[in-house]
Design an enzyme around this catalytic site. Sequence first.
Site, mmCIF file in Angstrom:
data_model
loop_
_atom_site.group_PDB
_atom_site.id
_atom_site.type_symbol
_atom_site.label_atom_id
_atom_site.label_comp_id
_atom_site.label_asym_id
_atom_site.label_seq_id
_atom_site.Cartn_x
_atom_site.Cartn_y
_atom_site.Cartn_z
ATOM 1 N N SER A 95 -8.356 3.299 20.130
ATOM 2 C CA SER A 95 -7.316 4.253 20.531
ATOM 3 C C SER A 95 -7.460 4.582 22.009
ATOM 4 O O SER A 95 -8.441 4.205 22.659
ATOM 5 C CB SER A 95 -7.420 5.543 19.706
ATOM 6 N N GLY A 96 -6.479 5.295 22.531
ATOM 7 C CA GLY A 96 -6.552 5.835 23.880
ATOM 8 C C GLY A 96 -6.837 4.828 24.972
ATOM 9 O O GLY A 96 -6.322 3.705 24.983
ATOM 10 N N TYR A 273 -19.521 18.331 26.774
ATOM 11 C CA TYR A 273 -18.798 17.100 27.160
ATOM 12 C C TYR A 273 -18.952 16.847 28.654
ATOM 13 O O TYR A 273 -19.265 15.741 29.098
ATOM 14 C CB TYR A 273 -17.318 17.209 26.806
#
Length: 398
Positions: A95-96, A273
């Site tokens: 994905s992405g 993150y």
Amino acid sequence: MALQAAALVPSAFSVPKEGKSSASLKDSSLFGVSLDQLKAEFGSASLRCKREFNLRTGPARAQTAATTTPSVTKSAPEGKKTLRKGSVIVTGASSGLGLATAKALAETGKWHVIMACRDFLKAERAAKSAGIAKENYTIMHLDLASLDSVRQFVDNFRRSGRPLDVLVCNAAVYQPTAKEPSFTAEGFEISVGTNHLGHFLLSRLLLDDLNKSDYPSKRLIIVGSITGNTNTLAGNVPPKANLGDLRGLAGGLNGLNTSSMIDGGSFDGAKAYKDSKVCNMLTMQEFHRRYHEETGITFASLYPGCIATTGLFREHIPLFRLLFPPFQKFITKGFVSEEEAGKRLAQVVSDPSLTKSGVYWSWNKDSASFENQLSQEASDVEKAGKMWEISEKLVGLA
């Protein structure tokens, strides 16, 4: 998948962000070697010719023997040099940014993409939906939140017999709204454990494979993020990345006897993150310092632009997911589509002009690449060395 950050959005919306391929000559067969050429080169050596033919013309997805094809060969009919198809691993390619990069590379016909993904069926559906030709990709299972899975992936890849010319560390976990930390199979906070430690082990184990490549330009690429770069407006949106003295990392990030955060502070999903992205960029530079001169491998990082519609934001609050794309499109003008970001990452994989090692690549508003500057922390040589040594211990390499 590198993250996009809204530099001008309220701190409650704090998030990260993330980003052509070249090889000018056509393949004459799967690995750039035709049967006629083999006959011409090996003549009466029929047994060897048969073996080489089976290796180079067998089904791409079922190949198990190691290839020894030189990277440049001569085409007998025309006398022209032919570059064999490159072999690239892209993590998080279902994905992405990862999927967009796999598509951009596969569409050139000059790359075979190993889509390293946690969900095999999801990756297969994604590849078909994206229209990637079956002969241009192979899906292999990889869960970066498990060091055992990383080691198994490396073993399976080596048994496939494929060469490794480029490794792209792209996959990422982002949990900005989490109130409590989640953990990997080995007990590390999941963002740092997946984004940094999983990729760190993968890169270290596959370094020898990259070094053996006879491709003209072998590369190891780690996707960074502007959100971990505190010398930018986006990087100063709270909570800011900060590794501190690495006490939490040294303690194992398990949240029991030590903090689940690298700097030893209280858990914050968004910061975890960003911290992992700083580690990614420090890792790239430390690879460059330790191995570039010896191996000739190009080590690079990049920020491909703000992919405001990426699935990486799926765990953010609904209001953010609604407002962030138009905010980036019409206010900051920093919006980049997944397709464009994929082309940019593919450019770092294959463009002959982007072979400089130790570089953090970015793109301007005209989509021209340039060498960007990292923040003081993301380029701290002493901190990079310390982080490297601690990471080696955590993943069982020291």
